[in-house]
Enzyme design. Structure first.
Site, PDB file in Angstrom:
ATOM      1  N   ALA A   9      -0.302   4.158  -1.298  1.00  0.00           N
ATOM      2  CA  ALA A   9      -1.289   5.142  -1.751  1.00  0.00           C
ATOM      3  C   ALA A   9      -2.011   5.793  -0.587  1.00  0.00           C
ATOM      4  O   ALA A   9      -1.768   5.497   0.584  1.00  0.00           O
ATOM      5  CB  ALA A   9      -2.303   4.454  -2.678  1.00  0.00           C
ATOM      6  N   ASN A  10      -2.900   6.727  -0.922  1.00  0.00           N
ATOM      7  CA  ASN A  10      -3.942   7.247  -0.037  1.00  0.00           C
ATOM      8  C   ASN A  10      -3.452   7.994   1.198  1.00  0.00           C
ATOM      9  O   ASN A  10      -4.202   8.183   2.146  1.00  0.00           O
ATOM     10  CB  ASN A  10      -4.895   6.131   0.395  1.00  0.00           C
ATOM     11  CG  ASN A  10      -5.572   5.480  -0.793  1.00  0.00           C
ATOM     12  OD1 ASN A  10      -5.458   4.271  -0.985  1.00  0.00           O
ATOM     13  ND2 ASN A  10      -6.258   6.253  -1.611  1.00  0.00           N
TER      14      ASN A  10
ATOM     15  N   ARG B 204     -15.091   9.477  -9.298  1.00  0.00           N
ATOM     16  CA  ARG B 204     -16.136   8.714  -9.966  1.00  0.00           C
ATOM     17  C   ARG B 204     -16.145   8.955 -11.476  1.00  0.00           C
ATOM     18  O   ARG B 204     -16.376   8.060 -12.263  1.00  0.00           O
ATOM     19  CB  ARG B 204     -17.510   9.087  -9.377  1.00  0.00           C
ATOM     20  CG  ARG B 204     -17.635   8.772  -7.888  1.00  0.00           C
ATOM     21  CD  ARG B 204     -17.595   7.259  -7.629  1.00  0.00           C
ATOM     22  NE  ARG B 204     -17.725   6.990  -6.210  1.00  0.00           N
ATOM     23  CZ  ARG B 204     -16.702   6.774  -5.397  1.00  0.00           C
ATOM     24  NH1 ARG B 204     -15.469   6.813  -5.867  1.00  0.00           N
ATOM     25  NH2 ARG B 204     -16.893   6.511  -4.126  1.00  0.00           N
TER      26      ARG B 204
ATOM     27  N   ARG C 157       0.185  -0.429  -4.834  1.00  0.00           N
ATOM     28  CA  ARG C 157      -0.916   0.512  -5.055  1.00  0.00           C
ATOM     29  C   ARG C 157      -0.414   1.939  -4.853  1.00  0.00           C
ATOM     30  O   ARG C 157       0.261   2.236  -3.864  1.00  0.00           O
ATOM     31  CB  ARG C 157      -2.079   0.238  -4.104  1.00  0.00           C
ATOM     32  CG  ARG C 157      -3.365   0.970  -4.538  1.00  0.00           C
ATOM     33  CD  ARG C 157      -4.512   0.714  -3.612  1.00  0.00           C
ATOM     34  NE  ARG C 157      -5.790   0.833  -4.311  1.00  0.00           N
ATOM     35  CZ  ARG C 157      -6.916   1.282  -3.766  1.00  0.00           C
ATOM     36  NH1 ARG C 157      -6.925   1.680  -2.512  1.00  0.00           N
ATOM     37  NH2 ARG C 157      -8.029   1.335  -4.459  1.00  0.00           N
TER      38      ARG C 157
ATOM     39  N   GLY D  86     -14.876  -0.773  -5.457  1.00  0.00           N
ATOM     40  CA  GLY D  86     -15.021  -0.626  -4.023  1.00  0.00           C
ATOM     41  C   GLY D  86     -16.469  -0.627  -3.591  1.00  0.00           C
ATOM     42  O   GLY D  86     -17.087  -1.661  -3.382  1.00  0.00           O
ATOM     43  N   ARG D  87     -17.046   0.568  -3.482  1.00  0.00           N
ATOM     44  CA  ARG D  87     -18.410   0.668  -2.969  1.00  0.00           C
ATOM     45  C   ARG D  87     -19.427   0.002  -3.884  1.00  0.00           C
ATOM     46  O   ARG D  87     -20.454  -0.495  -3.423  1.00  0.00           O
ATOM     47  CB  ARG D  87     -18.746   2.138  -2.725  1.00  0.00           C
ATOM     48  CG  ARG D  87     -17.900   2.724  -1.602  1.00  0.00           C
ATOM     49  CD  ARG D  87     -18.263   4.142  -1.243  1.00  0.00           C
ATOM     50  NE  ARG D  87     -17.517   4.568  -0.072  1.00  0.00           N
ATOM     51  CZ  ARG D  87     -17.711   5.715   0.566  1.00  0.00           C
ATOM     52  NH1 ARG D  87     -18.638   6.561   0.131  1.00  0.00           N
ATOM     53  NH2 ARG D  87     -16.991   6.022   1.631  1.00  0.00           N
TER      54      ARG D  87
ATOM     55  N   HIS E 224       0.852  -1.199   0.000  1.00  0.00           N
ATOM     56  CA  HIS E 224       0.000   0.000   0.000  1.00  0.00           C
ATOM     57  C   HIS E 224       0.886   1.246   0.000  1.00  0.00           C
ATOM     58  O   HIS E 224       1.340   1.705   1.046  1.00  0.00           O
ATOM     59  CB  HIS E 224      -0.906  -0.017   1.223  1.00  0.00           C
ATOM     60  CG  HIS E 224      -2.095   0.888   1.106  1.00  0.00           C
ATOM     61  ND1 HIS E 224      -2.228   1.819   0.109  1.00  0.00           N
ATOM     62  CD2 HIS E 224      -3.221   1.005   1.886  1.00  0.00           C
ATOM     63  CE1 HIS E 224      -3.372   2.478   0.266  1.00  0.00           C
ATOM     64  NE2 HIS E 224      -3.990   1.988   1.331  1.00  0.00           N
TER      65      HIS E 224
ATOM     66  N   GLY F 141     -11.987   3.522  -9.423  1.00  0.00           N
ATOM     67  CA  GLY F 141     -12.759   4.754  -9.349  1.00  0.00           C
ATOM     68  C   GLY F 141     -13.973   4.711 -10.250  1.00  0.00           C
ATOM     69  O   GLY F 141     -13.880   4.996 -11.439  1.00  0.00           O
TER      70      GLY F 141
ATOM     71  N   TYR G 175      -0.951   7.116   3.336  1.00  0.00           N
ATOM     72  CA  TYR G 175      -0.315   6.331   4.390  1.00  0.00           C
ATOM     73  C   TYR G 175       1.211   6.409   4.261  1.00  0.00           C
ATOM     74  O   TYR G 175       1.722   7.160   3.436  1.00  0.00           O
ATOM     75  CB  TYR G 175      -0.864   4.910   4.372  1.00  0.00           C
ATOM     76  CG  TYR G 175      -2.358   4.890   4.653  1.00  0.00           C
ATOM     77  CD1 TYR G 175      -2.850   5.217   5.919  1.00  0.00           C
ATOM     78  CD2 TYR G 175      -3.283   4.592   3.658  1.00  0.00           C
ATOM     79  CE1 TYR G 175      -4.218   5.231   6.188  1.00  0.00           C
ATOM     80  CE2 TYR G 175      -4.653   4.613   3.909  1.00  0.00           C
ATOM     81  CZ  TYR G 175      -5.103   4.937   5.173  1.00  0.00           C
ATOM     82  OH  TYR G 175      -6.452   4.974   5.426  1.00  0.00           O
TER      83      TYR G 175
END
Length: 375
Positions: free
Chosen positions: A185-186, A278, A236, A331-332, A183, A308, A188
């Site tokens: 990404a994001n 999105r 990622r 994801g969602r 990881h 995304g 972290y």
């Protein structure tokens, strides 16, 4: 035109990832569910959760971020780990269930760094520099208020971070995983080294982008070297962060080329580019009109996973058909439709994601309660 009724959707075509056969090009994206035991052991409910995606037809399952060591890496209370024998045993139940459904599963290894908001192993947090993260802790994962100021990692401690990732990858192999995703990404830890405003170091880990990507490359190389050749290792990446949705790599294409070329040289098997929003076909554009994932494919020569809004059939079709990516992570859209590939194959409508299933926290228990109340 409804693409799903005129021909086989390209996302449903079989493929492979670093030698692992995949039934289709849909992957479950990593999503933190903070539903392990207090000791970071995966639960039977987690095995049910991941097995449902495999049974629902997803070609690949990628787990939530899993902390690799029992020092500074844990980000959330009740986050799963891969640092103890008990955690390995818990994950072994998960991998067995997913494999019984005929699908591979990859563990995402995550060091939270400064974005740690629930670590019983340490009272403080660490980062490339002593810079307070912007924004506030994530309420969906049990946090509140501002993040504390982290402590700057020493070079010796950075070496410990690298070793921690490599050791956890070996434990992931023992737990039955088909690979690991690093990881980076994001927002972290590894992304904190890459990000200009969180990395103020003046040594070989700070300054130009080639230095800022160095730790991610060292972790990648160590993980590849510690695991068998047929064990998949991916990374990622993202420009945006959970606490900064507007950030972009300051050097644009120049930075991206250095990042992708550097990581391709470590021996990893794929790149996974986290959400650009999105409306992906617009928000993932770089200077000159190329997409970030398309550039990653061209520079690295590796398979690339795009993320995304990939549950939208038309967008998913264009991303694959126009050569922007090789696989799609959802994801969602997957939370709302754990059987999304089967629905797409059968021409069925998809259920809309309802944020209520993640309230007041993104736990599996709350999701089950939400579902029960609507049954």
């Amino acid at each position: 035109m409804d693409l799903t009724t005129t021909r086989l959707h390209p996302a449903l075509e079989p493929t492979e990832l670093a030698g692992v056969p995949l039934a289709n090009r849909f992957a479950v994206a990593p999503m933190s569910r903070v539903s392990a035991t207090a000791d970071g052991v995966p639960t039977p409910e987690m095995a049910d959760y991941y097995a449902a995606f495999a049974s629902g037809g997803f070609g690949l399952v990628i787990t939530e971020g899993t902390y690799p060591d029992s020092s500074y890496s844990q980000g959330y209370v009740d986050q799963p780990g891969l640092s103890t024998p008990e955690q390995v045993d818990g994950w072994r139940r998960v991998t067995r269930r997913v494999h019984e459904a005929g699908r591979p599963i990859i563990a995402q290894l995550m060091h939270a760094g400064a974005l740690s908001q629930g670590n019983p192993h340490r009272a403080d947090s660490v980062a490339p520099s002593a810079m307070r993260p912007i924004g506030e802790m994530l309420t969906e994962y049990g946090g509140s208020g501002r993040w504390p100021v982290p402590r700057e990692l020493s070079v010796a401690e950075i070496e410990d971070v690298v070793e921690g990732f490599a050791d956890a990858a070996v434990r992931a192999y023992d737990a039955g995983f088909d690979g690991v995703e690093i990881h980076g990404a994001n927002g972290y830890l590894l992304d904190q080294f890459l990000t200009v405003y969180t990395n103020q170091r003046t040594d070989s880990y700070g300054g130009p982008v080639a230095n800022r990507i160095r730790l991610t490359a060292e972790v990648s190389r160590a993980v590849v070297g510690a695991t068998p050749p047929d064990f998949v290792v991916g990374v990622r990446l993202s420009q945006t962060k959970v606490n900064d949705l507007d950030y972009r790599w300051p050097g644009g294409v120049h930075d991206a080329e250095i990042i992708f070329e550097t990581l391709a040289g470590t021996g990893i098997g794929y790149l996974h580019i986290a959400s650009e929003g999105r409306n992906w076909l617009d928000t993932a554009r770089l200077q000159g009109g190329q997409t970030i994932t398309g550039l990653a494919r061209r520079i690295s020569g590796l398979p690339v996973i795009a993320n995304g809004g990939m549950h939208h059939p038309d967008q998913a079709d264009r991303v694959l058909t126009d050569g922007h990516a090789d696989l799609l992570s959802v994801g969602r859209g997957a939370l709302a439709n754990p059987d999304l590939p089967r629905r797409l194959a059968d021409g069925m409508d998809l259920d809309r994601f309802d944020h209520g299933m993640l309230e007041p926290m993104a736990t599996l228990a709350n999701a089950i309660k939400w579902q029960t109340e609507r049954s």
